[in-house]
Design a protein around this motif. Structure first.
Motif, PDB file in Angstrom:
ATOM      1  N   ARG A  86       0.827  -1.209   0.000  1.00 30.26           N
ATOM      2  CA  ARG A  86       0.000   0.000   0.000  1.00 30.26           C
ATOM      3  C   ARG A  86       0.858   1.255   0.000  1.00 30.26           C
ATOM      4  O   ARG A  86       0.592   2.211  -0.750  1.00 30.26           O
ATOM      5  N   ALA A  87       1.889   1.258   0.839  1.00 29.75           N
ATOM      6  CA  ALA A  87       2.764   2.426   0.880  1.00 29.75           C
ATOM      7  C   ALA A  87       3.506   2.605  -0.444  1.00 29.75           C
ATOM      8  O   ALA A  87       3.658   3.738  -0.945  1.00 29.75           O
ATOM      9  N   GLY A  88       3.982   1.512  -1.002  1.00 29.31           N
ATOM     10  CA  GLY A  88       4.695   1.593  -2.268  1.00 29.31           C
ATOM     11  C   GLY A  88       3.807   2.088  -3.394  1.00 29.31           C
ATOM     12  O   GLY A  88       4.227   2.915  -4.226  1.00 29.31           O
ATOM     13  N   LEU A  89       2.552   1.616  -3.458  1.00 24.92           N
ATOM     14  CA  LEU A  89       1.619   2.044  -4.504  1.00 24.92           C
ATOM     15  C   LEU A  89       1.283   3.530  -4.354  1.00 24.92           C
ATOM     16  O   LEU A  89       1.130   4.248  -5.351  1.00 24.92           O
ATOM     17  N   ALA A  90       1.157   3.984  -3.104  1.00 21.79           N
ATOM     18  CA  ALA A  90       0.872   5.408  -2.896  1.00 21.79           C
ATOM     19  C   ALA A  90       1.999   6.280  -3.428  1.00 21.79           C
ATOM     20  O   ALA A  90       1.760   7.346  -4.027  1.00 21.79           O
ATOM     21  N   LEU A  91       3.245   5.857  -3.221  1.00 17.78           N
ATOM     22  CA  LEU A  91       4.394   6.611  -3.735  1.00 17.78           C
ATOM     23  C   LEU A  91       4.493   6.537  -5.256  1.00 17.78           C
ATOM     24  O   LEU A  91       4.896   7.490  -5.919  1.00 17.78           O
ATOM     25  N   LEU A  92       4.112   5.397  -5.802  1.00 11.84           N
ATOM     26  CA  LEU A  92       4.305   5.155  -7.232  1.00 11.84           C
ATOM     27  C   LEU A  92       3.151   5.683  -8.082  1.00 11.84           C
ATOM     28  O   LEU A  92       3.323   5.932  -9.291  1.00 11.84           O
ATOM     29  N   GLU A  93       1.963   5.868  -7.491  1.00 10.61           N
ATOM     30  CA  GLU A  93       0.765   6.182  -8.270  1.00 10.61           C
ATOM     31  C   GLU A  93       0.933   7.346  -9.250  1.00 10.61           C
ATOM     32  O   GLU A  93       0.525   7.236 -10.413  1.00 10.61           O
ATOM     33  N   PRO A  94       1.546   8.494  -8.849  1.00 11.53           N
ATOM     34  CA  PRO A  94       1.676   9.592  -9.825  1.00 11.53           C
ATOM     35  C   PRO A  94       2.585   9.257 -11.012  1.00 11.53           C
ATOM     36  O   PRO A  94       2.550   9.932 -12.036  1.00 11.53           O
ATOM     37  N   PHE A  95       3.377   8.209 -10.863  1.00 16.49           N
ATOM     38  CA  PHE A  95       4.351   7.841 -11.902  1.00 16.49           C
ATOM     39  C   PHE A  95       4.071   6.446 -12.471  1.00 16.49           C
ATOM     40  O   PHE A  95       4.967   5.806 -13.023  1.00 16.49           O
ATOM     41  N   ALA A  96       2.840   5.962 -12.323  1.00 14.39           N
ATOM     42  CA  ALA A  96       2.522   4.583 -12.691  1.00 14.39           C
ATOM     43  C   ALA A  96       2.876   4.278 -14.132  1.00 14.39           C
ATOM     44  O   ALA A  96       3.403   3.201 -14.443  1.00 14.39           O
ATOM     45  N   ASP A  97       2.599   5.211 -15.051  1.00 16.17           N
ATOM     46  CA  ASP A  97       2.862   4.939 -16.464  1.00 16.17           C
ATOM     47  C   ASP A  97       4.350   4.853 -16.767  1.00 16.17           C
ATOM     48  O   ASP A  97       4.745   4.280 -17.788  1.00 16.17           O
ATOM     49  N   ALA A  98       5.163   5.428 -15.891  1.00 19.41           N
ATOM     50  CA  ALA A  98       6.610   5.346 -16.100  1.00 19.41           C
ATOM     51  C   ALA A  98       7.155   4.007 -15.615  1.00 19.41           C
ATOM     52  O   ALA A  98       8.179   3.526 -16.119  1.00 19.41           O
ATOM     53  N   TYR A  99       6.496   3.403 -14.644  1.00 15.68           N
ATOM     54  CA  TYR A  99       6.914   2.115 -14.105  1.00 15.68           C
ATOM     55  C   TYR A  99       5.724   1.155 -14.134  1.00 15.68           C
ATOM     56  O   TYR A  99       5.230   0.707 -13.085  1.00 15.68           O
ATOM     57  N   PRO A 100       5.223   0.846 -15.322  1.00 12.12           N
ATOM     58  CA  PRO A 100       3.972   0.058 -15.395  1.00 12.12           C
ATOM     59  C   PRO A 100       4.094  -1.334 -14.788  1.00 12.12           C
ATOM     60  O   PRO A 100       3.153  -1.821 -14.153  1.00 12.12           O
ATOM     61  N   ILE A 101       5.238  -1.989 -14.970  1.00  8.69           N
ATOM     62  CA  ILE A 101       5.383  -3.348 -14.456  1.00  8.69           C
ATOM     63  C   ILE A 101       5.373  -3.345 -12.931  1.00  8.69           C
ATOM     64  O   ILE A 101       4.689  -4.138 -12.274  1.00  8.69           O
ATOM     65  N   ALA A 102       6.131  -2.411 -12.349  1.00  6.14           N
ATOM     66  CA  ALA A 102       6.164  -2.312 -10.891  1.00  6.14           C
ATOM     67  C   ALA A 102       4.779  -1.961 -10.339  1.00  6.14           C
ATOM     68  O   ALA A 102       4.352  -2.484  -9.301  1.00  6.14           O
ATOM     69  N   TRP A 103       4.081  -1.053 -11.033  1.00  2.00           N
ATOM     70  CA  TRP A 103       2.737  -0.673 -10.603  1.00  2.00           C
ATOM     71  C   TRP A 103       1.798  -1.888 -10.583  1.00  2.00           C
ATOM     72  O   TRP A 103       1.080  -2.129  -9.613  1.00  2.00           O
ATOM     73  N   MET A 104       1.851  -2.669 -11.630  1.00  2.42           N
ATOM     74  CA  MET A 104       0.969  -3.840 -11.691  1.00  2.42           C
ATOM     75  C   MET A 104       1.393  -4.920 -10.697  1.00  2.42           C
ATOM     76  O   MET A 104       0.554  -5.606 -10.116  1.00  2.42           O
ATOM     77  N   GLN A 105       2.707  -5.043 -10.492  1.00  6.21           N
ATOM     78  CA  GLN A 105       3.162  -5.999  -9.482  1.00  6.21           C
ATOM     79  C   GLN A 105       2.668  -5.595  -8.095  1.00  6.21           C
ATOM     80  O   GLN A 105       2.236  -6.447  -7.296  1.00  6.21           O
ATOM     81  N   GLY A 106       2.715  -4.313  -7.822  1.00  7.31           N
ATOM     82  CA  GLY A 106       2.244  -3.835  -6.525  1.00  7.31           C
ATOM     83  C   GLY A 106       0.768  -4.104  -6.322  1.00  7.31           C
ATOM     84  O   GLY A 106       0.338  -4.553  -5.248  1.00  7.31           O
TER      85      GLY A 106
END
Length: 956
Positions: A86-106
């Motif tokens: 949850r914490a990682g997704l909150a940090l990554l959300e504004p940049f999800a399209d830049a790190y799509p694989i990590a976003w989906m893994q999260g």
């Protein structure tokens, strides 16, 4: 916001990321999951938090936390994994399209862990979000830029989503999710990989949950075929594919066929992964659960006990899975009549789970329905009442509990005095829920749990002497056997799209009724909203009954093939002639129940001998029969168990007895049961046939036979039989020529891939007397009124092309394939001559579904073929479906046999019965007099029941 993952200002962060990924992806598993790897992710997280992008921490801080959450998940630290994701997704959300694989893994980790921690709905929503994002990512990314890891991630997300949807009961959505998982797996690993094979059989399992059985079987067989061709036998996917197909076949009513796949899977597991694995123990348990509905308790019990020991060895003394296996073993022991041992096992199973957790209520659903009746039978009323209270309380707490356990818990509580609900009302409600559940099953089969539930209803009926309740429960048991026997007949009828739509419409209404039942039972249990729930249920029930009545009116043959309408005791009694009575003999789970309906009253009893012991006695009698004698003690003991003083009192002075038997009792020759001990068989032995003229019927159909009888002077005879042997599929032997081979095997042996197995049919044993029998009967009618189709002429084409309406008597003298399980493409059949040349629709087997489509005007059809009455074991469907099919085709009366009949005796009984009926005698009495005349005759050995007792008159 403007952001680039390759921004040179952030090169130090990328080096830290590379270092952490190198450790995390290391081939050394211990290193990849070590504290050193965690520290590397921690350094990246700390550095990224200090680095700002548009006022926010750098997104690699979120990537680091998501990677740590993955490690926590693998380590089983689910609360930590959820917090980190949850914490990682909150940090990554504004940049999800830049790190799509990590976003989906999260998202994937968060959804998986939410489900593991009990928030199934939340996890499903998270995984749905991940799936939508993944679909968009795949759509906007050029195909050459997508690697197999992206497709594999898509497959894993969709798989987890499908599993969550299944747990929520959203099975139609789960099918689509699993299909997406399978397609992504094919893209990632190819169509033949072991991982993809797993997707095939998982998709098959999902399809089965939404009753798309044909598609399910196609994918399950695809998994087996791919595994056979492309996967090493030692790979887990090979055994799992076999097991998945076996379980699917079992679910669709082909349990005997499924056993081969399940047994092969266990053998492979034993050789490859050994016995010290959960994977192996579940295989044993799966095989055992398939054997239970086949009533193969002695085979199932050791499998459960081996699994129980294995689960305990692996998971510890309080293993929930070991408790479940022990409960299964207990139910098998109870069915075999070992009550005290069964109670001890069930109580141990409960105690074992309670010691591990007080939240596992699922084991109670397995234990209580068997434990409570056993405690009642053992006289332990207080223990039974306490168990019933616990069962009711735990069932109420289950989310979306089905109507069956709710109704069962309510009835058992009423039976033990643990609630104030009326016992008869609750038993009737349970019988109704079971009847509706059987209607939903296209195969007509009852599960072991359903039969145990019906056993409790019948026990209550015997205790309260409620004949209507007993009839209700017995009709479900008999209807199940009829539907199994007529499975392919019903399928042929449902090929009519209009009927198919009506049937599915009825089933949809019954599902709505089940939901209404569930709400009413919950309302009754909590004493809240009862009036509204009862009114809603009444409205739905009226809709169901109207649909049932309309279907019975418009498609009576389909309703009859499925077991007939629900019988009514008053109508049943009114349908009995002045000198008639009815006796039903029904094995349920661990008991055998008797219902006698006569002019002098109604009586319900449970036989004092248990089901297993009484079935063994029937099998002993059948096995002892020879032309020289039989087991007279077994025969007299069976008589004493069934024809008790109170049962005889209810039957009164009736001259004719209509018997409705199921299970092993369908193969019991009632006529030869002695009314008193037999020291020596002679012409005056007091057989039951001297007391009653007997007509046997598979169910409780009401109303007499209104067909007009053909006058004796107009009777014409058609005899079919003495077929040529199957030898490489070619005819050529003379009529009645001996065929090579030994004993007649189970019917399944003679079918392959939907048609006749010519090689197996060539091994049928000879029937040297069939031609003599046909000629003897034809001679009695006279050459001008008799037609014979024998040898090569006894084929399907000749029979179908002939107008059968002029014939008053039709006799088949050939092999009858009815023994054993009737399932899959296998159905009861008469063996005719093989076609001389390949002919569409002709294979030399006249099956029940083919007979049902014929139009027969015969007043009598005589099936003088081996065992055309019923299969010769407890699992065989009552009266084979073959005899029933002739009734559907228009035959007036059926004369069938329990075992191969001597040709001179068959000719004698056939002619004497037909002559007596044409003199105006009721048909059952005509057969009775023919049998008694044969006993008194001077024919060799005629006093022995082997000669005269196999014949039965079959009614509706």
């Amino acid at each position: 916001m403007a952001f680039s993952v390759t921004d040179p200002h952030h090169s130090r962060l990328r080096r830290l990321e590379d270092q952490a990924f190198a450790l995390f992806n290391n081939d050394d598993y211990a290193l990849s999951m070590s504290q050193k790897t965690r520290d590397a992710w921690g350094r990246l997280h700390a550095a990224a938090m200090r680095t700002k992008v548009g006022g926010r921490p750098h997104p690699l801080a979120g990537v680091a936390l998501i990677s740590l959450s993955s490690m926590d998940q693998i380590d089983g630290k689910n609360p930590d994994a959820l917090a980190q994701s949850r914490a990682g997704l909150a940090l990554l959300e504004p940049f999800a399209d830049a790190y799509p694989i990590a976003w989906m893994q999260g998202l994937s980790i968060r959804g998986y862990v939410e489900i593991a921690l009990g928030d199934v709905a939340g996890g499903a929503n998270t995984l749905a979000q991940a799936s939508r994002y993944m679909d968009g990512y795949i759509a906007r990314t050029p195909a050459d830029k997508l690697d197999k890891d992206a497709h594999m991630l898509r497959s894993n997300i969709a798989f987890s989503h499908a599993q969550a949807l299944t747990r929520l009961g959203r099975n139609a959505e789960a099918v689509e999710a699993q299909k997406a998982s399978m397609e992504a797996r094919i893209a990632a690993a190819g169509p033949d990989s072991a991982d993809t094979i797993g997707s095939y059989y998982t998709y098959a399992q999902m399809l089965a949950r939404v009753d798309r059985d044909a598609e399910a079987e196609r994918y399950a067989r695809l998994a087996v075929d791919k595994a056979t061709d492309h996967v090493d036998r030692k790979h887990p996917s090979y055994a799992r594919a076999l097991e998945a197909l076996g379980l699917l076949l079992s679910r669709t009513g082909r349990r005997a066929e499924s056993l081969d796949y399940l047994q092969r899977a266990i053998a492979i597991k034993r050789d490859t992964v050994g016995t010290n694995s959960l994977y192996f123990q579940f295989g044993l348990q799966n095989l055992g659960t398939v054997l239970l509905p086949l009533e193969r308790y002695a085979d199932a019990e050791p499998l459960f006990l081996e699994a129980e020991r294995g689960f305990r060895r692996i998971e510890g003394e309080n293993s929930p899975q070991s408790a479940r296996a022990l409960a299964f073993a207990a139910s098998a022991g109870l069915a075999e009549g070992r009550r005290d041992e069964g109670i001890a096992r069930l109580e141990t199973a409960l105690a074992r789970v309670r010691a591990g957790s007080d939240k596992d209520r699922d084991i109670g659903q397995r234990v209580y329905p068997y434990l409570i009746p056993a405690l009642i039978a053992a006289g332990r009323a207080d223990a039974a009442r306490a168990a019933a209270s616990a069962f009711a309380a735990e069932t109420r707490q289950l989310d979306n509990a089905p109507a069956f356990p709710l109704a069962q818990a309510a009835m058992l509580a009423a039976w033990t005095g643990a609630n104030d609900i009326g016992l008869t009302d609750s038993a009737l409600r349970l019988a109704g829920v079971l009847r509706d559940g059987a209607t939903l099953n296209d195969n007509g089969e009852l599960t072991e749990d359903q039969r145990a539930g019906l056993d409790t209803v019948l026990a209550v009926a015997a205790q309260t002497q409620d004949g209507a309740l007993a009839l209700d429960a017995m009709a479900v048991l008999a209807g199940s056997r009829i539907a199994q026997a007529n499975r392919l007949v019903a399928q042929r009828l449902v090929a009519d799209p209009a009927l198919a739509a009506r049937v599915r419409g009825l089933q949809d209404k019954i599902k709505a009724l089940e939901a209404a039942d569930r709400l009413l039972l919950r309302a009754l249990a909590t004493d809240s909203g009862v009036a509204a729930a009862r009114a809603a249920r009444a409205s739905v029930a009226a809709d169901v009954e109207a649909a049932r009545a309309a279907l019975a009116r418009d498609y009576p043959r389909w309703v009859e093939a499925r077991g007939g309408d629900r019988p009514d005791l008053a109508t049943l009694r009114a349908g009995l002639a002045k000198d008639e009575a009815l006796l039903a003999v029904m094995p349920a789970f661990d008991g055998v129940y008797l219902l006698a309906v006569g002019a002098d009253g109604v009586r319900v009893e449970r036989a004092t001998m248990g089901r297993a012991a009484l079935v063994a006695l029937v099998n002993r009698l059948r096995g002892s029969l020879t032309p020289a004698g039989f087991d007279a003690t077994a025969a007299q003991d069976i008589y004493a168990q069934i024809f008790t003083p109170d049962i005889l009192g209810a039957l009164g002075k009736a001259r004719t007895l209509r018997i409705v038997p199921t299970g092993a009792f369908a193969s019991l020759p009632f006529a030869m049961l002695p009314q008193r001990p037999v020291a020596k068989v002679d012409r005056d032995t007091r057989w039951l046939i001297r007391r009653f003229a007997i007509e046997v019927q598979p169910g409780f159909a009401t109303g007499g036979d209104t067909r007009s009888r053909i006058a004796a002077r107009d009777q014409r005879f058609l005899g079919i039989g003495a077929p040529t042997a199957f030898a490489s599929g070619q005819s050529g032997q003379q009529p009645g020529a001996a065929q090579r081979g030994g004993a007649l095997l189970a019917a399944n042996h003679y079918f392959r891939n939907g048609g006749a197995d010519f090689h197996a049919l060539s091994e049928l044993p000879p029937l040297p007397g069939s031609l003599s029998e046909l000629e003897a009967v034809a001679k009695r009618f006279g050459a001008d009124r008799a037609t014979l189709l024998v040898g090569a002429e006894a084929n399907e084409g000749a029979l179908r092309s002939r107008d059968l309406s002029p014939y008053g008597v039709i006799l088949f003298a050939t092999h009858g394939l009815v023994s054993g399980e009737m399932e899959g493409v296998t159905e009861p059949a008469l063996v005719l001559s093989p076609p001389a040349t390949a002919t569409p629709g002709e294979d030399g087997l006249l099956t029940a579904s083919e007979v049902a489509s014929m139009r027969i005007g015969a007043d009598w059809v005589i099936l003088s073929a081996c065992n055309t009455a019923a299969g010769n074991d407890a699992q065989a469907a009552a009266y084979s479906g073959l005899a029933q099919a002739f009734r559907y085709a228009g035959a007036g009366s059926l004369l069938v046999s329990h075992w191969p009949v001597r040709d001179d005796a068959s000719a004698f009984v056939t002619l004497e019965t037909v002559k007596g009926a044409n003199r105006g005698l009721p048909r059952a009495i005509a057969l009775q007099q023919a049998m008694l005349k044969l006993i008194r005759s001077k024919q060799d050995g005629a006093t022995q029941p082997y000669i005269w007792a196999p014949f039965i008159l079959m009614g509706r």
